[in-house]
Every structure is written in C-alpha cells, then in structure tokens.
Scaffold this motif. Structure first.
Motif, mmCIF file in Angstrom:
data_model
loop_
_atom_site.group_PDB
_atom_site.id
_atom_site.type_symbol
_atom_site.label_atom_id
_atom_site.label_comp_id
_atom_site.label_asym_id
_atom_site.label_seq_id
_atom_site.Cartn_x
_atom_site.Cartn_y
_atom_site.Cartn_z
ATOM 1 N N SER A 136 -27.892 -26.913 26.495
ATOM 2 C CA SER A 136 -27.357 -26.016 27.655
ATOM 3 C C SER A 136 -28.526 -25.744 28.690
ATOM 4 C CB SER A 136 -26.970 -24.632 27.093
ATOM 5 O OG SER A 136 -26.018 -24.816 26.212
ATOM 6 N N GLY A 137 -28.043 -26.002 30.141
ATOM 7 C CA GLY A 137 -28.754 -25.863 31.308
ATOM 8 C C GLY A 137 -29.666 -27.192 31.791
ATOM 9 N N TYR A 138 -29.305 -28.194 31.072
ATOM 10 C CA TYR A 138 -30.301 -29.484 31.354
ATOM 11 C C TYR A 138 -29.255 -30.463 31.918
ATOM 12 C CZ TYR A 138 -34.398 -27.231 29.349
ATOM 13 O OH TYR A 138 -35.568 -26.706 29.190
ATOM 14 N N GLU A 139 -29.586 -31.346 32.875
ATOM 15 C CA GLU A 139 -28.464 -32.454 33.177
ATOM 16 C C GLU A 139 -28.607 -33.644 32.338
ATOM 17 O OE1 GLU A 139 -27.331 -34.702 37.192
ATOM 18 O OE2 GLU A 139 -29.206 -33.546 37.155
ATOM 19 N N ASP A 140 -29.939 -33.872 32.115
ATOM 20 C CA ASP A 140 -30.167 -35.206 31.181
ATOM 21 C C ASP A 140 -30.065 -34.900 29.631
ATOM 22 O OD1 ASP A 140 -30.696 -37.409 33.185
ATOM 23 O OD2 ASP A 140 -32.008 -35.789 33.773
ATOM 24 N N LEU A 188 -32.706 -23.870 35.895
ATOM 25 C CA LEU A 188 -32.585 -23.012 37.162
ATOM 26 C C LEU A 188 -31.571 -23.470 38.244
ATOM 27 C CD1 LEU A 188 -36.084 -21.600 38.018
ATOM 28 C CD2 LEU A 188 -34.243 -20.195 36.928
ATOM 29 N N GLU A 189 -31.123 -24.911 38.002
ATOM 30 C CA GLU A 189 -30.179 -25.434 38.888
ATOM 31 C C GLU A 189 -29.023 -24.826 38.952
ATOM 32 O OE1 GLU A 189 -32.433 -29.937 38.729
ATOM 33 O OE2 GLU A 189 -30.315 -29.586 38.148
ATOM 34 N N GLU A 190 -28.304 -24.416 37.888
ATOM 35 C CA GLU A 190 -27.066 -23.471 37.527
ATOM 36 C C GLU A 190 -27.174 -22.292 37.968
ATOM 37 O OE1 GLU A 190 -24.436 -24.902 34.382
ATOM 38 O OE2 GLU A 190 -25.836 -26.198 33.763
ATOM 39 N N VAL A 191 -28.334 -21.774 37.792
ATOM 40 C CA VAL A 191 -28.459 -20.259 38.195
ATOM 41 C C VAL A 191 -28.369 -20.290 39.825
ATOM 42 C CG1 VAL A 191 -30.233 -18.544 38.503
ATOM 43 C CG2 VAL A 191 -30.310 -19.872 36.389
ATOM 44 N N ILE A 192 -29.054 -21.308 40.503
ATOM 45 C CA ILE A 192 -28.915 -21.274 41.933
ATOM 46 C C ILE A 192 -27.516 -21.622 42.377
ATOM 47 C CG2 ILE A 192 -29.837 -22.425 43.951
ATOM 48 C CD1 ILE A 192 -32.305 -22.555 42.445
ATOM 49 N N GLY A 193 -26.948 -22.656 41.592
ATOM 50 C CA GLY A 193 -25.626 -23.276 41.910
ATOM 51 C C GLY A 193 -25.727 -24.583 42.415
ATOM 52 N N LEU A 194 -26.923 -25.400 42.131
ATOM 53 C CA LEU A 194 -27.166 -26.789 42.601
ATOM 54 C C LEU A 194 -26.223 -27.696 41.879
ATOM 55 C CD1 LEU A 194 -31.093 -26.419 43.134
ATOM 56 C CD2 LEU A 194 -29.227 -26.113 44.778
ATOM 57 N N GLY A 244 -21.043 -17.461 38.060
ATOM 58 C CA GLY A 244 -21.815 -16.495 38.748
ATOM 59 C C GLY A 244 -23.213 -16.863 38.999
ATOM 60 N N SER A 245 -23.147 -18.010 39.702
ATOM 61 C CA SER A 245 -24.485 -18.419 40.569
ATOM 62 C C SER A 245 -24.628 -17.669 41.525
ATOM 63 C CB SER A 245 -24.224 -19.895 40.589
ATOM 64 O OG SER A 245 -23.468 -20.117 41.721
ATOM 65 N N LEU A 246 -26.101 -17.766 42.032
ATOM 66 C CA LEU A 246 -26.281 -17.372 43.430
ATOM 67 C C LEU A 246 -25.525 -17.806 44.515
ATOM 68 C CD1 LEU A 246 -30.237 -17.635 43.132
ATOM 69 C CD2 LEU A 246 -28.823 -15.525 43.056
ATOM 70 N N LYS A 247 -25.058 -19.023 44.461
ATOM 71 C CA LYS A 247 -24.391 -19.582 45.362
ATOM 72 C C LYS A 247 -22.637 -18.832 45.462
ATOM 73 C CE LYS A 247 -22.224 -24.139 46.838
ATOM 74 N NZ LYS A 247 -22.111 -25.493 46.306
ATOM 75 N N ASP A 248 -22.212 -18.532 44.090
ATOM 76 C CA ASP A 248 -21.003 -17.971 44.045
ATOM 77 C C ASP A 248 -21.018 -16.425 44.771
ATOM 78 O OD1 ASP A 248 -19.666 -19.599 42.727
ATOM 79 O OD2 ASP A 248 -19.741 -18.677 40.795
#
Length: 410
Positions: free
Chosen positions: A351-355, A113-119, A125-129
């Motif tokens: 995809s979607g994970y930092e580590d 969800l971090e990329e969804v939010i824009g963290l 196209g994140s929430l931040k965008d």
C-alpha cells in the motif's frame, strides 16, 4: 582479496570515523538527558490513562521533552500516528487550506506521499481533492537542490515549502542541516510568510542539530524509525511552531480536541526509554552504513553516500544492477535477522507504493527499519536501501554471507 580480510581492513580504516560518530552520539545524548532533567522525569510519568487520554501527565511531559530536544516551540508525540507518512499527512492537511499552494523543493517526494498529494492513485481525500495546488522544483542532474532556480520557485501565493531530508528511494544526497538552513534563508527572503516543512524521517540525531533549530517551522517523522530507539511499538511526532503543531494535532484528532487527546495505553515508559536509547541506535546505524559503503565500493559497486562521507541520515544505498542481486541481498539479510530468519522475502505490492517491493526486516517491531532492514523497489537500476542496525557488528557479521551469495548471481 579474502572477504573476511576485506571486512577487517574496513573496520580498521573506519575506526577514526567511528570515534567521531561516538562524539556526536555523546552530544545528542547530553541534549536528551538535559531535557529529561529539565522536566524532572520520574517513574510517575510512566503511568498511563485510558479512554480519551485526558490529564496524561506522562504524555504532556513527553511532548515537552521532545520539543526541547528538537529545539522546537512545541511537539506532539502520539502512538495514534500509524506511520511517518501519517504524521506528515496530518501536518500537511492541518496547515493547508483549499486554494493554498505547496511547493516541493527536493523534487519528487517519497513514494507513500504521492497519493497523499494526489500525484497518483484514486485520490481518496488527497490534497488535490481539497483543491490544494502542488508544484515541484526538480533536482539538478547531480541530484542536488537547484539553488539557481530556488528563488524563482517561491512566490507570494506559496503557502508551504516541502523539504524531504532523506533520499528516500532516489539516488541523491540526503540533505544536511546546513542545506536545510540555506533553503529556509532563501525561501523566507522571497516570502517570509511561507511555512517551511521538513519530512524528517531517518534524519533525527544524525547530526547535532535538528531542522527546527535552523529555522524550519514544522517537521514530522516516525517513532519506529530513529526517535523510538528501536523499542517503541508504534507512533509518530510533529514538532515546530506551536500554532502549526496544534493545527496538525487537530487533524489527527479533531478541532476542539487537538493535542489534549490520545491515550498512551501504557506505552509511556517505552516512549521515554526509546528516546533515551535513540542517539546510540542512530550512531550504530550510521557506523553500519559506512561499513556497507566501504565494502561494496571496494567490490566495484556504486554506493550513496560514499564510504568516507559524513552521514546526514541512516540510509545507505547500493546500486546492485540486477533484480536477482536485489532479491538475493534482501533474502540473505533476512536469514541473518534475529526474528523470522526462516522466512523468504518475495517481491510484492505494498500500500502506498507504485512498484513492487522486496523487503528484509526481521525486526522485533514490525516495520521498525531502524533495527536493521534492506529493501528496494523492483525498478532499474535495482538499488537496495539499507537502514538501521542496533549493532554495527551485526552488519559486519551479515556482510560476508551477503557478498558470497551475490557473487553467485554474477
């Protein structure tokens, strides 16, 4: 102590807890059957339509059945949801608008969800965008809700409060239904117009009540986790307030179509049957988590939740302490899976994970972690997160081999 003897001891000591779990399964099955009966589910609801998905009576009844089971005004259950993250994202984008503020009261959200939010990430196209503001209330040092500061975290400009029920990839207690109810009461007292949203992944049927039965306005989850009973091929759901659910549906499809679209592609029988099996599958998974916790606690590892603690979701975390043990745990579980036992899991980027992650999941449905899985990010303190298990006895069979292999890493 001999490992076989230790496992037998665990099974004996845990038998009263297993009995209590069966009673909860019985109550959730009763709720499911009552909903099937109320809407007169018949074999004609298993047929499907193609194309736009108009007039799919099975899909329409499934939405109503799920809403009734979850104690919600409305629900959409769609195979078009790629994952739980997709269902959650559709709900968030559906109800939030530019300038709105979202506050996570359970600290940092789950990795995907971090990329969804824009963290993090490139904000495609994140929430931040879309100029949706985000704040989070950090958890206490013990990993619990900061009840003292929760009131101050909510103000008149807050549009949505985000609550992650499960621990995700963090070392904290998952939330109980009573915790969620308390959050709603505090938040609504500060601002009655706030939308209270729950990421319900891994939580369905873990208790006898669901978040939408204790005041939550909207929640979402995956069908290849708890609610699909381990046999559903794909999909997710959103449930809650009727207006908010429709807003989420309009994000999945388009404004004007909303919940009226989405061909079920001959999946209706599996969707209903998976829902019928779900309480039992969740119960077996929870039994397996108690067994894992008991054994590894006896061996001196930190476990979360503790062996005799009441479960709030289907995740069992074990702090292994080294990358070698994490990889060995996952590889051994893969070797005892019904599908792909010959495969050798290796750490990789997803995809979607930092580590980097390592994942064991020899499942009949790809990604259906509720069938039985073990995974974890390659970061200290190297925690393995176990989910699922259609038979607690399957976990019992695996345990002896896992322990022997891990001991070789020491």
């Amino acid at each position: 102590m001999n490992i076989s003897t230790l496992i037998q001891e665990a099974e004996s000591i845990l038998s009263p807890i297993f009995f209590d779990i069966d009673q909860r399964v019985k109550q959730n099955l009763k709720k499911t059957l009552n909903s099937f009966h109320y809407y007169h589910l018949g074999t004609h609801h298993f047929s499907s339509v193609t194309g736009y998905g108009h007039n799919d009576s099975g899909r329409e009844v499934l939405d109503k059945v799920v809403a009734k089971i979850l104690g919600a005004e409305s629900a959409i259950v769609r195979i078009q949801f790629v994952s739980g993250t997709h269902a959650i994202a559709s709900a968030l984008f559906g109800v939030l608008r530019p300038g709105d503020e979202m506050v996570s009261v359970t600290g940092k959200p789950y990795d995907t969800l971090e990329e969804v939010i824009g963290l993090r990430g490139n904000h495609q196209g994140s929430l931040k965008d879309f100029h949706i503001k985000y704040r989070q209330l950090e958890l206490t040092n013990k990993g619990t809700i900061d009840w003292n500061n929760l009131k101050m975290a909510i103000n008149l400009s807050t549009k949505l409060v985000f609550i992650q029920r499960s621990c995700g990839y963090s070392w904290r207690p998952s939330l109980s239904i009573s915790d969620i109810k308390k959050i709603v009461q505090i938040v609504k007292k500060q601002n009655p117009h706030v939308i209270c949203f729950v990421d319900n992944c891994y939580g369905e049927f873990a208790e006898e009540l669901e978040p939408t039965e204790v005041g939550i306005d909207l929640m979402a989850g995956s069908l290849i986790k708890n609610l699909g009973g381990t046999i559903v091929n794909s999909g997710g759901y959103v449930a809650g307030n009727k207006k908010l659910v429709e807003m989420a549906a309009c994000r999945l499809t388009s404004p004007g179509i909303g919940s009226m679209g989405g061909a079920t592609l001959n999946q209706n029988r599996l969707l209903f049957q998976g829902l019928f099996l779900a309480p039992q599958m969740v119960g077996e998974s929870i039994k397996g988590s108690h067994l894992l916790a008991y054994i590894f606690d006896k061996l001196g590892y930190e476990v979360n939740p503790l062996p005799m603690s009441t479960r709030r979701d289907t995740i069992q975390a074990i702090k292994l302490g080294s990358v070698e043990k994490l990889i060995t745990f996952c590889r051994t579980m893969q070797s005892y899976s019904p599908v792909g036992s010959y495969l050798d899991p290796i750490p990789s980027q997803m995809s979607g994970y930092e580590d980097q992650l390592i994942m064991a999941g020899g499942t009949f449905i790809d990604g259906s972690t509720s069938e039985l899985s073990a995974d974890g990010p390659l970061r200290e303190p190297y925690i393995v997160f176990c989910q699922g298990g259609t038979h607690w006895t399957h976990i019992s069979l695996i345990l002896e081999k896992i322990i022997k292999e891990i001991e070789l890493c020491s």
